[in-house]
Design a protein around this motif. Sequence first.
Motif, PDB file in Angstrom:
ATOM      1  N   VAL A 153      41.855  33.277  34.876  1.00 56.08           N
ATOM      2  CA  VAL A 153      41.346  33.528  36.234  1.00 56.08           C
ATOM      3  C   VAL A 153      40.287  34.624  36.291  1.00 56.08           C
ATOM      4  CG1 VAL A 153      43.457  32.746  37.376  1.00 56.08           C
ATOM      5  CG2 VAL A 153      43.201  35.166  36.799  1.00 56.08           C
ATOM      6  N   CYS A 154      40.154  35.405  35.264  1.00 54.43           N
ATOM      7  CA  CYS A 154      39.226  36.548  35.308  1.00 54.43           C
ATOM      8  C   CYS A 154      37.774  36.077  35.471  1.00 54.43           C
ATOM      9  CB  CYS A 154      39.373  37.389  34.044  1.00 54.43           C
ATOM     10  SG  CYS A 154      38.251  38.802  34.043  1.00 54.43           S
ATOM     11  N   PRO A 155      37.110  36.502  36.545  1.00 55.05           N
ATOM     12  CA  PRO A 155      35.746  36.017  36.786  1.00 55.05           C
ATOM     13  C   PRO A 155      34.708  36.561  35.798  1.00 55.05           C
ATOM     14  CG  PRO A 155      36.395  37.599  38.475  1.00 55.05           C
ATOM     15  CD  PRO A 155      37.595  37.367  37.628  1.00 55.05           C
ATOM     16  N   THR A 156      35.007  37.692  35.181  1.00 53.16           N
ATOM     17  CA  THR A 156      34.026  38.267  34.246  1.00 53.16           C
ATOM     18  C   THR A 156      34.477  38.132  32.779  1.00 53.16           C
ATOM     19  OG1 THR A 156      35.042  40.451  34.407  1.00 53.16           O
ATOM     20  CG2 THR A 156      33.253  39.969  35.966  1.00 53.16           C
ATOM     21  N   GLU A 157      35.583  37.471  32.590  1.00 51.20           N
ATOM     22  CA  GLU A 157      36.137  37.237  31.246  1.00 51.20           C
ATOM     23  C   GLU A 157      36.312  38.524  30.445  1.00 51.20           C
ATOM     24  OE1 GLU A 157      33.732  34.258  29.408  1.00 51.20           O
ATOM     25  OE2 GLU A 157      34.339  32.712  30.812  1.00 51.20           O
ATOM     26  N   CYS A 158      36.747  39.566  31.150  1.00 54.34           N
ATOM     27  CA  CYS A 158      36.898  40.851  30.452  1.00 54.34           C
ATOM     28  C   CYS A 158      38.324  41.101  29.985  1.00 54.34           C
ATOM     29  CB  CYS A 158      36.419  41.986  31.330  1.00 54.34           C
ATOM     30  SG  CYS A 158      37.430  42.229  32.788  1.00 54.34           S
ATOM     31  N   ILE A 159      39.254  40.248  30.399  1.00 53.35           N
ATOM     32  CA  ILE A 159      40.634  40.384  29.887  1.00 53.35           C
ATOM     33  C   ILE A 159      40.853  39.230  28.910  1.00 53.35           C
ATOM     34  CG2 ILE A 159      41.597  39.225  31.953  1.00 53.35           C
ATOM     35  CD1 ILE A 159      44.113  41.017  31.528  1.00 53.35           C
ATOM     36  N   ASP A 163      33.543  45.902  32.040  1.00 55.89           N
ATOM     37  CA  ASP A 163      33.177  44.609  32.638  1.00 55.89           C
ATOM     38  C   ASP A 163      34.139  44.177  33.740  1.00 55.89           C
ATOM     39  OD1 ASP A 163      30.907  44.226  31.208  1.00 55.89           O
ATOM     40  OD2 ASP A 163      31.832  42.994  29.651  1.00 55.89           O
ATOM     41  N   CYS A 164      35.092  45.022  34.065  1.00 55.75           N
ATOM     42  CA  CYS A 164      36.098  44.678  35.079  1.00 55.75           C
ATOM     43  C   CYS A 164      35.581  45.040  36.472  1.00 55.75           C
ATOM     44  CB  CYS A 164      37.397  45.422  34.774  1.00 55.75           C
ATOM     45  SG  CYS A 164      38.686  45.173  36.011  1.00 55.75           S
ATOM     46  N   ILE A 165      35.691  44.112  37.408  1.00 51.64           N
ATOM     47  CA  ILE A 165      35.268  44.396  38.785  1.00 51.64           C
ATOM     48  C   ILE A 165      36.470  44.743  39.671  1.00 51.64           C
ATOM     49  CG2 ILE A 165      33.113  43.061  38.701  1.00 51.64           C
ATOM     50  CD1 ILE A 165      34.627  40.754  40.100  1.00 51.64           C
ATOM     51  N   VAL A 166      37.626  44.908  39.034  1.00 54.84           N
ATOM     52  CA  VAL A 166      38.862  45.339  39.698  1.00 54.84           C
ATOM     53  C   VAL A 166      39.224  44.413  40.877  1.00 54.84           C
ATOM     54  CG1 VAL A 166      40.179  47.420  40.269  1.00 54.84           C
ATOM     55  CG2 VAL A 166      37.970  47.657  39.175  1.00 54.84           C
ATOM     56  N   CYS A 167      39.046  43.124  40.661  1.00 53.43           N
ATOM     57  CA  CYS A 167      39.305  42.147  41.734  1.00 53.43           C
ATOM     58  C   CYS A 167      40.793  41.858  41.918  1.00 53.43           C
ATOM     59  CB  CYS A 167      38.565  40.853  41.428  1.00 53.43           C
ATOM     60  SG  CYS A 167      39.180  40.017  39.954  1.00 53.43           S
ATOM     61  N   ASP A 168      41.619  42.249  40.935  1.00 50.62           N
ATOM     62  CA  ASP A 168      43.084  42.085  41.027  1.00 50.62           C
ATOM     63  C   ASP A 168      43.563  40.645  40.810  1.00 50.62           C
ATOM     64  OD1 ASP A 168      45.403  43.651  41.271  1.00 50.62           O
ATOM     65  OD2 ASP A 168      45.776  42.876  43.272  1.00 50.62           O
ATOM     66  N   LEU A 169      42.642  39.732  40.505  1.00 53.24           N
ATOM     67  CA  LEU A 169      43.044  38.327  40.336  1.00 53.24           C
ATOM     68  C   LEU A 169      44.047  38.159  39.195  1.00 53.24           C
ATOM     69  CD1 LEU A 169      39.820  36.169  40.838  1.00 53.24           C
ATOM     70  CD2 LEU A 169      41.905  36.157  42.206  1.00 53.24           C
ATOM     71  N   CYS A 170      43.814  38.885  38.106  1.00 51.42           N
ATOM     72  CA  CYS A 170      44.711  38.747  36.947  1.00 51.42           C
ATOM     73  C   CYS A 170      46.130  39.176  37.307  1.00 51.42           C
ATOM     74  CB  CYS A 170      44.190  39.550  35.759  1.00 51.42           C
ATOM     75  SG  CYS A 170      43.836  41.265  36.150  1.00 51.42           S
ATOM     76  N   ALA A 171      46.235  40.284  38.067  1.00 52.51           N
ATOM     77  CA  ALA A 171      47.558  40.782  38.474  1.00 52.51           C
ATOM     78  C   ALA A 171      48.246  39.777  39.400  1.00 52.51           C
ATOM     79  CB  ALA A 171      47.414  42.131  39.160  1.00 52.51           C
TER      80      ALA A 171
HETATM   81  S1  SF4 Z   1      40.668  39.414  36.836  1.00 55.43           S
HETATM   82 FE1  SF4 Z   1      39.263  40.365  35.372  1.00 55.43          FE
HETATM   83  S2  SF4 Z   1      37.777  41.439  36.654  1.00 55.43           S
HETATM   84 FE2  SF4 Z   1      39.534  40.994  37.945  1.00 55.43          FE
HETATM   85  S3  SF4 Z   1      40.835  42.839  37.790  1.00 55.43           S
HETATM   86 FE3  SF4 Z   1      41.556  41.401  36.252  1.00 55.43          FE
HETATM   87  S4  SF4 Z   1      40.459  41.988  34.389  1.00 55.43           S
HETATM   88 FE4  SF4 Z   1      39.383  42.917  36.100  1.00 55.43          FE
END
Ligand code: SF4
Length: 186
Positions: free
Chosen positions: A132-138, A73-81
């Motif tokens: 911040v995760c837009p897809t709530e996968c973390i 479900d991660c779109i690898v948007c990097d927001l969490c990082a």
């Molecule tokens: S914020 Fe969510 S969707 Fe974006 S990279 Fe992190 S885990 Fe993936």
Amino acid sequence: MFKTTLHAFITAAKGLVVTLAHLFGARRSRKIRDVRKVDYFDKQDGVTTVQFPREKMPIPEVARYQLDVEIDDCIVCDLCAKACPVDCITIESVKSPDVIGKTSDGSVKRLYAAQFDIDMAKCMYCGLCTVVCPTECIVMTDQYDRSMTNLAELTYSFTDMTAEEVEQKKREWTRFQAEKEAAKNK
Ligand code: SF4
Ligand code: SF4
């Protein structure tokens, strides 16, 4: 002289009472109380803690413990990082020429997660990455007892790609760009 001696006896007696209270208290275990109950912080009789890991204290639903990532479900948007105050999330993305799929909430996936590591030894459990995760996968799980003897084992990797797959996807993207450039210069 008499007063001093009496004071010494009283002090010794008080100390003995404390010692005896602990001695008898040690025969009783503390009760496992639900943290949501009003009596959670009441003084307990026993001094022995619960027999972890056989017994575990109940934890609240909103507890912040080990992180988990549903990588599909991660779109690898990097927001969490970017949101992480201690930089313990390391993400490397690889672009794709095409849409590679959709998450369970319908978000379009265009990036591969070549690397998605979380260093739980550095994590301070603030929960910002989950917010911040837009897809709530973390998400934060109820797991708190993953003790390790090797610190490196506290870096969790969530990517589902092998090194060969990553290299292949990188080559595909480089080829796509080259073809695009060549088409532009025709
Ligand atoms: S914020 Fe969510 S969707 Fe974006 S990279 Fe992190 S885990 Fe993936
Ligand atoms: S909980 Fe806080 S410290 Fe831990 S990875 Fe998420 S943002 Fe970083």
